[in-house]
Enzyme design. Structure first.
Site, PDB file in Angstrom:
ATOM      1  N   THR A   1      37.134  60.235  -2.976  1.00 46.84           N
ATOM      2  CA  THR A   1      36.054  60.294  -3.971  1.00 46.84           C
ATOM      3  C   THR A   1      36.443  59.610  -5.277  1.00 46.84           C
ATOM      4  O   THR A   1      37.604  59.609  -5.676  1.00 46.84           O
ATOM      5  CB  THR A   1      35.636  61.755  -4.254  1.00 46.84           C
ATOM      6  OG1 THR A   1      34.683  61.745  -5.327  1.00 46.84           O
ATOM      7  CG2 THR A   1      36.788  62.648  -4.633  1.00 46.84           C
TER       8      THR A   1
ATOM      9  N   THR B   1      58.746  50.534 -20.020  1.00 44.84           N
ATOM     10  CA  THR B   1      58.887  50.672 -21.476  1.00 44.84           C
ATOM     11  C   THR B   1      60.083  51.518 -21.882  1.00 44.84           C
ATOM     12  O   THR B   1      60.740  51.243 -22.885  1.00 44.84           O
ATOM     13  CB  THR B   1      57.600  51.330 -22.038  1.00 44.84           C
ATOM     14  OG1 THR B   1      56.515  50.496 -21.703  1.00 44.84           O
ATOM     15  CG2 THR B   1      57.653  51.512 -23.529  1.00 44.84           C
TER      16      THR B   1
ATOM     17  N   ASP C   1      58.592  45.296 -15.266  1.00 37.83           N
ATOM     18  CA  ASP C   1      57.397  46.011 -15.712  1.00 37.83           C
ATOM     19  C   ASP C   1      56.771  46.561 -14.428  1.00 37.83           C
ATOM     20  O   ASP C   1      56.692  45.854 -13.417  1.00 37.83           O
ATOM     21  CB  ASP C   1      56.435  45.022 -16.383  1.00 37.83           C
ATOM     22  CG  ASP C   1      55.205  45.715 -16.947  1.00 37.83           C
ATOM     23  OD1 ASP C   1      55.054  45.729 -18.172  1.00 37.83           O
ATOM     24  OD2 ASP C   1      54.382  46.233 -16.151  1.00 37.83           O
ATOM     25  N   SER C   2      56.317  47.792 -14.462  1.00 37.78           N
ATOM     26  CA  SER C   2      55.897  48.407 -13.199  1.00 37.78           C
ATOM     27  C   SER C   2      54.629  47.800 -12.619  1.00 37.78           C
ATOM     28  O   SER C   2      54.279  48.080 -11.475  1.00 37.78           O
ATOM     29  CB  SER C   2      55.760  49.922 -13.353  1.00 37.78           C
ATOM     30  OG  SER C   2      54.558  50.253 -13.987  1.00 37.78           O
ATOM     31  N   SER C   3      53.945  46.935 -13.366  1.00 33.51           N
ATOM     32  CA  SER C   3      52.809  46.224 -12.769  1.00 33.51           C
ATOM     33  C   SER C   3      53.294  45.301 -11.656  1.00 33.51           C
ATOM     34  O   SER C   3      52.518  44.911 -10.783  1.00 33.51           O
ATOM     35  CB  SER C   3      52.080  45.387 -13.824  1.00 33.51           C
ATOM     36  OG  SER C   3      51.607  46.234 -14.828  1.00 33.51           O
TER      37      SER C   3
ATOM     38  N   ASP D   1      52.725  52.616 -15.707  1.00 30.97           N
ATOM     39  CA  ASP D   1      51.489  52.037 -15.146  1.00 30.97           C
ATOM     40  C   ASP D   1      51.339  52.312 -13.651  1.00 30.97           C
ATOM     41  O   ASP D   1      50.242  52.636 -13.188  1.00 30.97           O
ATOM     42  CB  ASP D   1      51.436  50.522 -15.399  1.00 30.97           C
ATOM     43  CG  ASP D   1      51.157  50.201 -16.853  1.00 30.97           C
ATOM     44  OD1 ASP D   1      50.812  51.122 -17.617  1.00 30.97           O
ATOM     45  OD2 ASP D   1      51.285  49.027 -17.237  1.00 30.97           O
TER      46      ASP D   1
END
Ligand code: ASP
Length: 342
Positions: free
Chosen positions: A277, A15, A59-61, A92
């Site tokens: 965890t 972005t 886009d970092s996805s 992201d």
């Protein structure tokens, strides 16, 4: 000749690199060659800047090990020519890429600061300008010839975090990251206040970039009702070398005989199983409850207080270290290598 620090900005996408077309209102990728025209404030920062981009900003996805290698190559090639690096990345998956860099780059002794933004840099209320300007200042900050932050970090919304301690916690707030188990490396207000006790000491050996990344890893989140067939589908992926199990509380999972058997079988096949965890804070202590002891007995490794992002990228890194024996890889998973566990 100026003795200002030299900082390389590496734009990977996200972005932050968007500007709004004043006529149409549409967002389009910002031309980073014209960075100084778009953000004239950068002329006042006391560093010498150069800008480069990955071949195709994304886009970092869409980020992953293949593009991590491109990034590793840029850093490796430019490492001696610059005093610090600012990597612009979508938020992201920033915690994953930044964690990966902290492991895949050995012997880091210069600032490698990731940043991005929640609003495009061309938007009037953008958080991108402050993030970028302060990240540059930190990347170029040297005292008596030594970098103040000689490690991989994320700067976002007035806070500097150790990269491999971060996780993205908000899709909306400017404060998008947290470092649940480790203090901030710095806070930016009127001045940048460094928490010097929390910052890594620089390594003195030459930089090594591990570019043969082994990504035969998987993860499974334990939930009430998890079925054996679902677990098996993940555990039997061909060529699997590492599995992360996300457990409850201090590293607990149901004491079901089939689960123990599956874990023992994985261990016997040489697949490393690492326990992290699902809790945001605190750590795995496999011997605390009976529901954790059976994991320990099945050969599961404790991820201690590592974030999921650190655990999965550290697993890929150690699997990539061909010179290590299986037992050594397991031992290093439980050992603090880059400040990723307490
Ligand atoms: N989807 C965007 C990305 O991660 C969001 C951002 O840049 O923050 O690339």
């Amino acid at each position: 000749m100026s003795d200002a620090s030299k900082v390389l900005i590496i734009y990977t996408g996200g972005t932050i690199g968007m500007v709004e077309d004043p006529e149409t209102g549409y967002l389009h990728a910002f031309d980073f060659d014209h960075l100084l025209e778009e953000i004239p404030e950068l002329n006042k920062v006391d560093v010498e800047l150069e800008v480069t981009s990955l071949e195709k900003p994304i886009d970092s996805s869409n980020m992953g090990p293949k593009i991590w290698v491109d990034l590793l190559e840029v850093i490796e090639q430019q490492y001696n020519a610059f005093d610090g690096f600012v990597i612009l990345h979508g938020s992201d998956t920033m915690a994953y890429t930044a964690s990966a860099m902290s492991f895949l780059l050995e012997n880091v002794n210069k600032p490698i600061i990731f940043t991005g933004s929640q609003l495009p840099i061309g938007k009037i209320r953008t958080d991108g300008k402050e993030n970028l300007i302060t990240a540059i200042e930190i990347a170029g900050d040297y005292e008596n010839g030594y970098p103040v932050v000689p490690e991989v970090a994320i700067y976002f919304e007035y806070a500097l975090y150790r990269a491999n301690r971060t996780t993205k916690i908000s899709a909306e707030n400017f404060e998008a990251f947290h470092s649940p188990n480790y203090p901030l490396l710095a806070e930016a207000g009127v001045h940048i206040k460094y928490n010097r006790f929390a910052i890594q000491k620089p390594e003195i050996a030459p930089l090594i970039a591990r570019k043969q990344i082994v990504d035969d890893v998987a993860s499974i989140k334990i939930f009430p009702g998890l079925q054996q067939k679902v677990f098996q589908a993940v555990a039997n992926v061909p060529n699997l070398k590492g599995l992360i199990i996300e457990t409850y509380g201090s590293g607990n999972a149901p004491s079901l005989p089939w689960l123990t058997e599956e874990l023992v079988a994985l261990n016997e096949k040489g697949v490393i199983v690492l326990n992290v965890t699902q809790c945001v804070t605190g750590k795995v202590i496999q011997g605390k409850y009976e529901t954790g002891v059976h994991l320990e007995r099945a050969g599961v490794i404790s991820g201690e207080d590592m974030t999921y992002e650190a655990a999965i990228t550290k697993m890929m890194y150690l699997l990539s270290c061909e010179e290590l024996l299986l037992e050594e890889k397991k031992q290093y998973l439980e050992t603090n290598l880059r400040g990723e566990l307490s």
